[in-house]
Design a protein around this motif. Structure first.
Motif, PDB file in Angstrom:
ATOM      1  N   ILE A 137       8.977  52.090  -9.288  1.00 25.07           N
ATOM      2  CA  ILE A 137       7.994  51.949  -8.219  1.00 25.07           C
ATOM      3  C   ILE A 137       8.753  51.819  -6.912  1.00 25.07           C
ATOM      4  O   ILE A 137       9.736  51.074  -6.819  1.00 25.07           O
ATOM      5  CB  ILE A 137       7.059  50.730  -8.439  1.00 25.07           C
ATOM      6  N   VAL A 138       8.322  52.586  -5.908  1.00 24.21           N
ATOM      7  CA  VAL A 138       8.881  52.499  -4.559  1.00 24.21           C
ATOM      8  C   VAL A 138       7.708  52.213  -3.639  1.00 24.21           C
ATOM      9  O   VAL A 138       6.806  53.047  -3.496  1.00 24.21           O
ATOM     10  CB  VAL A 138       9.591  53.796  -4.133  1.00 24.21           C
ATOM     11  N   ALA A 139       7.693  51.047  -3.030  1.00 26.39           N
ATOM     12  CA  ALA A 139       6.531  50.611  -2.273  1.00 26.39           C
ATOM     13  C   ALA A 139       6.843  50.466  -0.806  1.00 26.39           C
ATOM     14  O   ALA A 139       7.743  49.695  -0.428  1.00 26.39           O
ATOM     15  CB  ALA A 139       6.020  49.286  -2.830  1.00 26.39           C
ATOM     16  N   SER A 140       6.113  51.185   0.034  1.00 26.96           N
ATOM     17  CA  SER A 140       6.208  50.958   1.464  1.00 26.96           C
ATOM     18  C   SER A 140       5.509  49.640   1.813  1.00 26.96           C
ATOM     19  O   SER A 140       5.885  48.963   2.768  1.00 26.96           O
ATOM     20  CB  SER A 140       5.575  52.127   2.227  1.00 26.96           C
ATOM     21  N   TRP A 141       4.465  49.288   1.049  1.00 26.60           N
ATOM     22  CA  TRP A 141       3.794  47.991   1.196  1.00 26.60           C
ATOM     23  C   TRP A 141       4.384  47.055   0.148  1.00 26.60           C
ATOM     24  O   TRP A 141       4.107  47.183  -1.042  1.00 26.60           O
ATOM     25  CB  TRP A 141       2.288  48.153   1.017  1.00 26.60           C
ATOM     26  N   SER A 142       5.172  46.090   0.584  1.00 29.71           N
ATOM     27  CA  SER A 142       5.931  45.229  -0.316  1.00 29.71           C
ATOM     28  C   SER A 142       5.046  44.455  -1.286  1.00 29.71           C
ATOM     29  O   SER A 142       5.485  44.099  -2.385  1.00 29.71           O
ATOM     30  CB  SER A 142       6.775  44.245   0.507  1.00 29.71           C
ATOM     31  N   TRP A 143       3.820  44.172  -0.908  1.00 26.99           N
ATOM     32  CA  TRP A 143       2.884  43.408  -1.743  1.00 26.99           C
ATOM     33  C   TRP A 143       2.776  43.992  -3.145  1.00 26.99           C
ATOM     34  O   TRP A 143       2.627  43.263  -4.135  1.00 26.99           O
ATOM     35  CB  TRP A 143       1.517  43.388  -1.067  1.00 26.99           C
ATOM     36  N   LEU A 144       2.877  45.314  -3.265  1.00 22.81           N
ATOM     37  CA  LEU A 144       2.676  45.974  -4.551  1.00 22.81           C
ATOM     38  C   LEU A 144       3.727  45.581  -5.581  1.00 22.81           C
ATOM     39  O   LEU A 144       3.482  45.676  -6.791  1.00 22.81           O
ATOM     40  CB  LEU A 144       2.670  47.495  -4.368  1.00 22.81           C
ATOM     41  N   LEU A 145       4.876  45.129  -5.132  1.00 24.15           N
ATOM     42  CA  LEU A 145       5.931  44.756  -6.065  1.00 24.15           C
ATOM     43  C   LEU A 145       5.585  43.485  -6.837  1.00 24.15           C
ATOM     44  O   LEU A 145       6.257  43.152  -7.814  1.00 24.15           O
ATOM     45  CB  LEU A 145       7.250  44.596  -5.321  1.00 24.15           C
ATOM     46  N   LYS A 146       4.532  42.776  -6.413  1.00 24.02           N
ATOM     47  CA  LYS A 146       4.070  41.609  -7.161  1.00 24.02           C
ATOM     48  C   LYS A 146       3.522  41.983  -8.533  1.00 24.02           C
ATOM     49  O   LYS A 146       3.381  41.130  -9.409  1.00 24.02           O
ATOM     50  CB  LYS A 146       2.984  40.866  -6.371  1.00 24.02           C
ATOM     51  N   LEU A 147       3.222  43.266  -8.724  1.00 25.30           N
ATOM     52  CA  LEU A 147       2.579  43.704  -9.961  1.00 25.30           C
ATOM     53  C   LEU A 147       3.568  44.022 -11.066  1.00 25.30           C
ATOM     54  O   LEU A 147       3.165  44.311 -12.194  1.00 25.30           O
ATOM     55  CB  LEU A 147       1.709  44.940  -9.683  1.00 25.30           C
ATOM     56  N   VAL A 148       4.864  44.019 -10.753  1.00 19.72           N
ATOM     57  CA  VAL A 148       5.852  44.397 -11.764  1.00 19.72           C
ATOM     58  C   VAL A 148       6.947  43.336 -11.853  1.00 19.72           C
ATOM     59  O   VAL A 148       7.102  42.504 -10.958  1.00 19.72           O
ATOM     60  CB  VAL A 148       6.491  45.764 -11.447  1.00 19.72           C
ATOM     61  N   ASN A 149       7.694  43.370 -12.931  1.00 16.49           N
ATOM     62  CA  ASN A 149       8.925  42.587 -13.042  1.00 16.49           C
ATOM     63  C   ASN A 149       9.932  43.399 -13.841  1.00 16.49           C
ATOM     64  O   ASN A 149       9.644  44.523 -14.272  1.00 16.49           O
ATOM     65  CB  ASN A 149       8.669  41.214 -13.675  1.00 16.49           C
ATOM     66  N   GLY A 150      11.095  42.858 -14.049  1.00 14.20           N
ATOM     67  CA  GLY A 150      12.151  43.606 -14.724  1.00 14.20           C
ATOM     68  C   GLY A 150      11.845  43.941 -16.160  1.00 14.20           C
ATOM     69  O   GLY A 150      12.460  44.861 -16.722  1.00 14.20           O
ATOM     70  N   ASP A 151      10.910  43.206 -16.764  1.00 17.19           N
ATOM     71  CA  ASP A 151      10.571  43.476 -18.163  1.00 17.19           C
ATOM     72  C   ASP A 151       9.737  44.738 -18.327  1.00 17.19           C
ATOM     73  O   ASP A 151       9.764  45.380 -19.372  1.00 17.19           O
ATOM     74  CB  ASP A 151       9.812  42.288 -18.769  1.00 17.19           C
ATOM     75  N   VAL A 152       8.951  45.078 -17.304  1.00 16.30           N
ATOM     76  CA  VAL A 152       8.047  46.220 -17.444  1.00 16.30           C
ATOM     77  C   VAL A 152       8.451  47.402 -16.575  1.00 16.30           C
ATOM     78  O   VAL A 152       7.904  48.493 -16.726  1.00 16.30           O
ATOM     79  CB  VAL A 152       6.587  45.821 -17.113  1.00 16.30           C
ATOM     80  N   LEU A 173      11.659  49.139  -5.997  1.00 15.50           N
ATOM     81  CA  LEU A 173      12.355  49.229  -4.712  1.00 15.50           C
ATOM     82  C   LEU A 173      11.378  48.998  -3.568  1.00 15.50           C
ATOM     83  O   LEU A 173      10.262  49.537  -3.553  1.00 15.50           O
ATOM     84  CB  LEU A 173      13.015  50.595  -4.569  1.00 15.50           C
ATOM     85  N   ASP A 174      11.812  48.232  -2.585  1.00 13.69           N
ATOM     86  CA  ASP A 174      10.980  47.852  -1.437  1.00 13.69           C
ATOM     87  C   ASP A 174      11.404  48.652  -0.211  1.00 13.69           C
ATOM     88  O   ASP A 174      12.527  48.508   0.276  1.00 13.69           O
ATOM     89  CB  ASP A 174      11.138  46.354  -1.183  1.00 13.69           C
ATOM     90  N   ALA A 175      10.488  49.493   0.294  1.00 18.32           N
ATOM     91  CA  ALA A 175      10.785  50.292   1.488  1.00 18.32           C
ATOM     92  C   ALA A 175      10.441  49.549   2.771  1.00 18.32           C
ATOM     93  O   ALA A 175      10.693  50.056   3.867  1.00 18.32           O
ATOM     94  CB  ALA A 175      10.035  51.618   1.440  1.00 18.32           C
ATOM     95  N   GLY A 176       9.814  48.394   2.652  1.00 16.92           N
ATOM     96  CA  GLY A 176       9.584  47.543   3.817  1.00 16.92           C
ATOM     97  C   GLY A 176       8.793  48.184   4.931  1.00 16.92           C
ATOM     98  O   GLY A 176       9.088  47.978   6.108  1.00 16.92           O
ATOM     99  N   GLY A 177       7.778  48.975   4.600  1.00 17.48           N
ATOM    100  CA  GLY A 177       6.935  49.591   5.618  1.00 17.48           C
ATOM    101  C   GLY A 177       7.481  50.864   6.222  1.00 17.48           C
ATOM    102  O   GLY A 177       6.878  51.423   7.146  1.00 17.48           O
TER     103      GLY A 177
END
Length: 291
Positions: free
Chosen positions: A114-129, A134-138
């Motif tokens: 997952i590559v997210a321009s909106w960092s909030w989306l990274l809350k939906l994943v962790n290293g197990d899944v 990657l966070d593009a920071g907007g």
């Protein structure tokens, strides 16, 4: 198409309202030749599909990635935070995070990113899944670069089978300049160029790993004025496109018998799982758009 030889790229174009694409399609086609080229060659697609209510980013993207409605996930606003919120009945074990497509895809056989321009989306994943988050920071240009870099992570491991790339600039233009503005429409062209780059990278990666490529493009909501959140067409209508690079026409899966106006953001997760040959969990709503 063998599900064992398929890579799936999901591109999220935040804030791209289907109501405006449909309002002056000739103008929209000039501004977004890549998007409409995919639409014209798609197995199934529409520019006036349906998002969920409320049509705001957090619940809509969670619904796209989980196949569950906001009342099922408990994510009804961007203020949702897994550190403080109670989980939905179908949450990842030990967390309040709703189960989603990353959980449903077997990490032993599927490399996910997952590559997210909106960092909030990274809350939906962790290293197990998800092996690569990657966070593009907007920064949408950074998101494109990070996706290209993520494909190089495959050396010595599984090829990317599922990637989600989120781009934010269209939504930002709507909030700043209004959804009806010329500046908002100008942002379509910039996003379309990035979409073209993402597909080219994904196609090169799929070819190098001897895989067929399936591309899904979807938005989360439209808007009016400087905001969104109402149950009206300008907020609720979104594009949703499923395109395949398969060259052997006899092997191309056909879309299910659906009415174009009934295609929903909830169809994203079951379609991805069907393409990759995974069982669709009981918590997933929506329809797999490919047989």
């Amino acid at each position: 198409m063998s599900s064992e030889r398929v890579s799936v790229l999901l591109v999220g174009l935040d804030g791209l309202g289907g109501y405006y694409l449909n309002g002056d399609e000739a103008d929209a086609r000039q501004r977004m030749p890549t998007l409409f080229g995919l639409l014209d060659q798609s197995t199934v697609g529409t520019i006036t599909g349906r998002t969920v209510f409320p049509p705001i980013s957090a619940p809509a993207w969670v619904s796209a990635l989980s196949g569950m409605t906001p009342d099922m996930t408990g994510v009804i606003h961007k203020l949702w935070d897994p550190e403080v919120c109670v989980g939905c009945p179908n949450a990842r074990a030990g967390t309040p995070v709703p189960l989603n497509v990353f959980d449903a895809l077997d990490s032993a056989t599927t490399h996910k990113s997952i590559v997210a321009s909106w960092s909030w989306l990274l809350k939906l994943v962790n290293g197990d899944v998800c092996q690569c988050a990657l966070d593009a920071g907007g920064d949408d240009d950074k998101a494109v670069r990070l996706f290209a870099e993520s494909c190089s992570y495959d050396k010595g491991v599984l090829p990317h089978c599922f990637s989600f790339v989120h781009l934010d600039l269209i939504d930002a233009a709507g909030h700043k300049h209004k959804w009806e503005s010329e500046e908002y429409k100008q942002s379509w062209s910039a996003a379309d160029r990035r979409l073209q780059e993402l597909i080219a990278t994904a196609q090169q990666h799929a070819t190098s790993t001897q895989r067929d490529l399936v591309v899904l493009v979807v938005s989360d909501h439209g808007g009016s004025g400087n905001d969104h959140g109402d149950i009206i067409p300008s907020h609720m209508q979104i594009p949703l496109i499923v395109w395949q690079s398969e060259t052997n026409a006899s092997k191309r899966p056909v879309h299910v018998d659906v009415v174009q106006s009934e295609i929903s953001i909830l169809d994203i997760t079951p379609t991805i799982l069907a393409v990759l040959g995974e069982k669709i969990p009981r918590w997933v709503r929506g329809t797999a758009l490919l047989q």
